[in-house]
Design a protein around this motif. Structure first.
Motif, PDB file in Angstrom:
ATOM      1  N   SER A 138       0.829  -1.212   0.000  1.00  0.00           N
ATOM      2  CA  SER A 138       0.000   0.000   0.000  1.00  0.00           C
ATOM      3  C   SER A 138       0.858   1.256   0.000  1.00  0.00           C
ATOM      4  N   ALA A 139       1.925   1.243   0.768  1.00  0.00           N
ATOM      5  CA  ALA A 139       2.800   2.414   0.853  1.00  0.00           C
ATOM      6  C   ALA A 139       3.382   2.758  -0.517  1.00  0.00           C
ATOM      7  N   VAL A 140       3.779   1.741  -1.257  1.00  0.00           N
ATOM      8  CA  VAL A 140       4.362   1.988  -2.585  1.00  0.00           C
ATOM      9  C   VAL A 140       3.291   2.495  -3.549  1.00  0.00           C
ATOM     10  N   VAL A 141       2.106   1.919  -3.502  1.00  0.00           N
ATOM     11  CA  VAL A 141       1.018   2.357  -4.382  1.00  0.00           C
ATOM     12  C   VAL A 141       0.628   3.804  -4.058  1.00  0.00           C
ATOM     13  N   ILE A 142       0.534   4.126  -2.782  1.00  0.00           N
ATOM     14  CA  ILE A 142       0.202   5.499  -2.376  1.00  0.00           C
ATOM     15  C   ILE A 142       1.268   6.466  -2.868  1.00  0.00           C
ATOM     16  N   ARG A 143       2.523   6.090  -2.709  1.00  0.00           N
ATOM     17  CA  ARG A 143       3.618   6.939  -3.202  1.00  0.00           C
ATOM     18  C   ARG A 143       3.493   7.150  -4.708  1.00  0.00           C
ATOM     19  N   GLY A 144       3.159   6.082  -5.423  1.00  0.00           N
ATOM     20  CA  GLY A 144       2.990   6.182  -6.872  1.00  0.00           C
ATOM     21  C   GLY A 144       1.829   7.076  -7.252  1.00  0.00           C
ATOM     22  N   LEU A 145       0.745   7.018  -6.502  1.00  0.00           N
ATOM     23  CA  LEU A 145      -0.400   7.894  -6.746  1.00  0.00           C
ATOM     24  C   LEU A 145      -0.014   9.360  -6.523  1.00  0.00           C
TER      25      LEU A 145
END
Length: 197
Positions: A138-145
């Motif tokens: 989730s942390a990586v996806v949020i960063r990507g968003l």
């Protein structure tokens, strides 16, 4: 202080040797005495470190998942990687670890079935063990968003898609006896391509 180091070293040796024994003989056939024998210690000494076979098995699993988490955290902290590159490398690391521990998942499957039969919620136990992994994804996806590298999508949905692929991989290893997760790698690449901005 030297005594503490020796105890930790011995505890890690016990976990390592016990895990090999679980993989060789299966969870049901391993006894506390067999673990003591494999480690070259008495049952009394083994009781200093662990209260029962189940605790040894669970601790062995925790040790593996902790090692995986450390590798993933290292990738996440690498600021040179885009979120997409980070996801790609994270999943390659996860899949490689899954393949490496294929025999363990067969043992784990039997263990979870035993839990279920005894009235213990196996799903709850598994969820507790993988919650940190889901948070890392989730942390990586949020960063990507936030950086505009990933399409505007629901983090939970993406997480569920990726996690379901990991479950599918474990099923293929533990139940179907596969040794390679080539199809899972392809699906992960496909999913990552679909979420790119």
């Amino acid at each position: 202080m030297a005594v503490f180091v020796e105890h930790e070293k011995r505890k890690n040796e016990i976990l390592s040797k016990a895990l090999d024994l679980f993989i060789e003989e299966g969870y049901e056939d391993v006894t506390f005495q067999k673990i003591a024998d494999r480690c070259g210690i008495t049952r009394t000494t083994l009781y200093i470190y662990f209260k029962n076979k189940r605790e040894i098995f669970v601790s062995s699993i925790k040790r593996i998942t902790s090692g995986l988490e450390e590798k993933l955290l290292k990738l996440i902290k690498n600021e040179q990687l885009t979120s997409i590159e980070c996801l790609e490398q994270m999943f390659e690391t996860i899949i490689t670890d899954l393949e490496k521990n294929a025999q363990l998942f067969k043992v784990l499957l039997v263990y979870l079935i035993q839990l279920q039969k005894s009235g213990i919620n196996a799903d709850e136990r598994v969820t507790r063990r993988v919650i940190r992994l889901k948070h890392l994804m989730s942390a990586v996806v949020i960063r990507g968003l936030e950086k505009g590298e990933i399409k505007n999508i629901q983090v939970k949905d993406v997480n569920d898609l990726f996690y379901s692929q990991m479950e599918c991989g474990i099923f293929r290893l533990a139940v179907l006896g596969r040794t390679s997760l080539t199809g899972i790698r392809s699906m992960i690449k496909f999913l990552i391509e679909r979420i790119k901005a």
